[in-house]
Every structure is written in structure tokens, then in C-alpha cells.
Motif scaffolding. Structure first.
Motif, PDB file in Angstrom:
ATOM      1  N   UNK A  20      76.204  32.135 -48.408  1.00 27.43           N
ATOM      2  CA  UNK A  20      77.547  32.017 -47.827  1.00 27.43           C
ATOM      3  C   UNK A  20      77.472  32.012 -46.304  1.00 27.43           C
ATOM      4  N   UNK A  21      76.581  32.824 -45.734  1.00 26.95           N
ATOM      5  CA  UNK A  21      76.407  32.835 -44.282  1.00 26.95           C
ATOM      6  C   UNK A  21      75.911  31.473 -43.805  1.00 26.95           C
ATOM      7  N   UNK A  22      75.007  30.884 -44.551  1.00 31.78           N
ATOM      8  CA  UNK A  22      74.439  29.590 -44.147  1.00 31.78           C
ATOM      9  C   UNK A  22      75.496  28.494 -44.071  1.00 31.78           C
ATOM     10  N   UNK A  23      76.552  28.582 -44.852  1.00 29.91           N
ATOM     11  CA  UNK A  23      77.620  27.574 -44.817  1.00 29.91           C
ATOM     12  C   UNK A  23      78.299  27.524 -43.446  1.00 29.91           C
ATOM     13  N   UNK A  24      78.184  28.600 -42.662  1.00 26.56           N
ATOM     14  CA  UNK A  24      78.809  28.681 -41.342  1.00 26.56           C
ATOM     15  C   UNK A  24      77.800  28.566 -40.209  1.00 26.56           C
ATOM     16  N   UNK A  25      76.573  28.244 -40.554  1.00 25.34           N
ATOM     17  CA  UNK A  25      75.494  28.147 -39.566  1.00 25.34           C
ATOM     18  C   UNK A  25      75.368  26.699 -39.094  1.00 25.34           C
ATOM     19  N   UNK A  26      75.614  26.436 -37.796  1.00 25.48           N
ATOM     20  CA  UNK A  26      75.525  25.053 -37.299  1.00 25.48           C
ATOM     21  C   UNK A  26      74.177  24.386 -37.577  1.00 25.48           C
ATOM     22  N   UNK A  27      73.114  25.147 -37.573  1.00 21.65           N
ATOM     23  CA  UNK A  27      71.799  24.568 -37.858  1.00 21.65           C
ATOM     24  C   UNK A  27      71.795  23.974 -39.271  1.00 21.65           C
ATOM     25  N   UNK A  28      72.539  24.584 -40.174  1.00 27.97           N
ATOM     26  CA  UNK A  28      72.608  24.111 -41.557  1.00 27.97           C
ATOM     27  C   UNK A  28      73.625  22.987 -41.743  1.00 27.97           C
ATOM     28  N   UNK A  29      74.810  23.098 -41.126  1.00 27.32           N
ATOM     29  CA  UNK A  29      75.856  22.124 -41.440  1.00 27.32           C
ATOM     30  C   UNK A  29      75.918  20.915 -40.509  1.00 27.32           C
ATOM     31  N   UNK A  30      75.338  20.976 -39.318  1.00 24.78           N
ATOM     32  CA  UNK A  30      75.425  19.829 -38.402  1.00 24.78           C
ATOM     33  C   UNK A  30      74.823  18.541 -38.965  1.00 24.78           C
TER      34      UNK A  30
END
Length: 124
Positions: A20-30
Motif C-alpha cells: 500500500x505504501x508503494x502505491x504512493x511512492x513516485x519511484x513506483x508510480x511515475x
């Protein structure tokens, strides 16, 4: 309800919360939003090379992602920490002001040219 991705008593990793934290991580979603990135009029990233929260590592990765997708942006890493923001803040505001003036100037010039063209057409 706030949850850490690790148990605060034992340090045990909690994969479900981490995802769930990763969904808000720019490194993951950009990478998934690269088309939207190209629509931006400006992107400014500045971080201290000795950031007390280690944000420089994520900022470097974001910079690399933006370069990979040829997204125009300004990246600056300054010698300092998270709370050493006086000079960087001034630099960031200067960059923003230049962007705003450039954008507004182009818009006004474009409108001015169009209105002059209308005047010329109506006179001929």
C-alpha cells in the motif's frame, strides 16, 4: 488509520502494508504515468545531498526515471540537509517565477498577435 510497513515492536516486515505504501511512492508510480508527466509545464526537484531522512536516494531515482522518459525537469542536489532550505528555497522560487513569467508572457503575446491580426483583417 496509519500503519507502518514494519511492526513497531519487533521490526517485522509487513508486506501487505508495504504494498500500500508503494502505491504512493513516485519511484513506483511515475513509470506508469509517463504520458501525464509530459503534459506538465514544469517540474522542479531539489534535495540535500546529506538529507537526514535520506530523500536524496529517492530524488536521484526519480531524476533518472524522468531522464529515461525524456521528461523536461530541473533537478538540483545541494550540499546540505533537509532543513538547510534558505538558499534552495530562493533558487526554487526563482525557477518558478521564470516559468510563470515565460508562460504568462507567451500567452499574452499570443493573444496580442491574434488581436492585431483581427484589426488588420477588418481594415482591409
Amino acid at each position: 488509520d496509519f500503519e507502518f510497513p514494519v511492526d513497531t515492536d519487533t521490526g517485522e516486515f509487513i508486506p501487505k502494508v508495504f504494498r500500500r505504501w508503494q502505491q504512493h511512492d513516485p519511484v513506483e508510480f511515475l513509470p506508469k504515468r509517463r504520458n501525464a508527466l509530459h503534459a506538465l509545464r514544469g517540474l522542479y526537484i531539489e534535495v540535500g545531498s546529506q538529507d537526514e531522512f535520506h530523500l536524496q536516494y529517492g530524488a536521484r531515482r526519480i531524476h533518472k526515471i524522468l531522464e529515461t522518459y525524456s521528461v523536461p525537469h530541473h533537478y538540483h542536489e545541494f550540499n546540505g540537509g533537509h532543513f538547510d532550505m534558505e538558499a534552495p528555497r530562493a533558487r526554487g522560487l526563482h525557477w518558478l517565477l521564470k516559468k510563470l513569467l515565460k508562460h504568462n508572457g507567451e500567452g499574452r503575446r499570443g493573444k496580442l498577435l491574434k488581436s492585431k491580426e483581427k484589426v488588420k483583417r477588418s481594415r482591409s
